[in-house]
Design a protein around this motif. Structure first.
Motif: not given
Length: 240
Positions: A213-236
């Motif tokens: 487990y690598h906390a800085p990378s995990a935290e950044d990856a979480h931020r990235r995937i959520v931002a990407f989901f917001r753009e490409h998954l959350d919209g109808n």
């Protein structure tokens, strides 16, 4: 809210899984089919599902190893399915996706997939199935990509088993004209997003995986995937 559930597979077998739904959700919203790593269903995978649910996503983890008694054999069979691109595990994942799509709190047109290690390989395969709006594979087996939905992918630079694949995947997605965010974290190894359990997990730190487990990378990856989901998954809208 996280609950143990069951859903019917195509061959009539009832398979278990874990469903995590955002607290206080009213109406339909986006969802994810999450495929666990080779360690199987454990507290870390449940934790990851809860963190994604806190961001607004209903998350189903189908228990793909529930058919077998020996985990090592389950892993081997699942890996064979990955390499072939067809098999029972993919059928079971699809049955789980259909079950999830029918849930009253889920918008069937807004389902993505995320996976780790072995599950990341499935997420990469599913990206080309036409059934998901977005895919988020983590440190998967390097596979050929012929088509894909929008993808956010993450790798560890210290993981010898995926060395160079992030760059190749990014180039391939650019060639296909697919929206993407691919990142290799130089200080992270395999399984950096979760804590590998038990003695076997500890041993993988000293393998070519460099799994830890690598906390800085995990935290950044979480931020990235959520931002990407917001753009490409959350919209109808329809699945691409």
């Amino acid at each position: 809210m996280q609950t143990e559930i069951s859903f019917p597979a195509d061959d009539g077998v009832t398979l278990p899984g874990v469903l995590t739904v955002p607290d206080g959700r009213e109406g339909q919203g986006p969802a994810l089919v999450m495929i666990y790593e080779a360690f199987g269903m454990n507290d870390e995978m449940r934790r990851v599902a809860r963190e994604l649910a806190a961001e607004g996503y209903a998350v189903l983890i189908p228990d793909l190893f529930a058919r077998g008694r020996v985990k090592g054999l389950c892993v081997a069979r699942a890996m064979r399915t990955v390499l072939r691109g067809s098999g029972r595990e993919l059928d079971d994942i699809e049955a789980g996706r259909r079950w999830l799509a029918a849930r009253p709190e889920v918008d069937a047109g807004r389902i993505g997939t995320i996976g780790f290690c072995l599950g990341g390989s499935f997420a990469l395969l599913l990206a080309g199935s036409g059934r998901y709006k977005v895919s988020a594979p983590f440190y998967n087996v390097p596979l050929k990509v012929s088509r894909s939905c929008p993808m956010v992918a993450s790798y560890g630079g210290r993981d010898r088993t995926t060395r160079g694949f992030g760059d190749r995947l990014e180039a391939r997605l650019a060639e296909l004209g697919v929206p993407h965010d691919v990142r290799t974290y130089p200080d992270a190894g395999h399984s950096f997003f979760s804590r590998p359990p038990g003695l076997l997990g500890a041993m993988t730190r000293y393998s070519p995986f460099r799994a830890e487990y690598h906390a800085p990378s995990a935290e950044d990856a979480h931020r990235r995937i959520v931002a990407f989901f917001r753009e490409h998954l959350d919209g109808n809208g329809p699945i691409d």
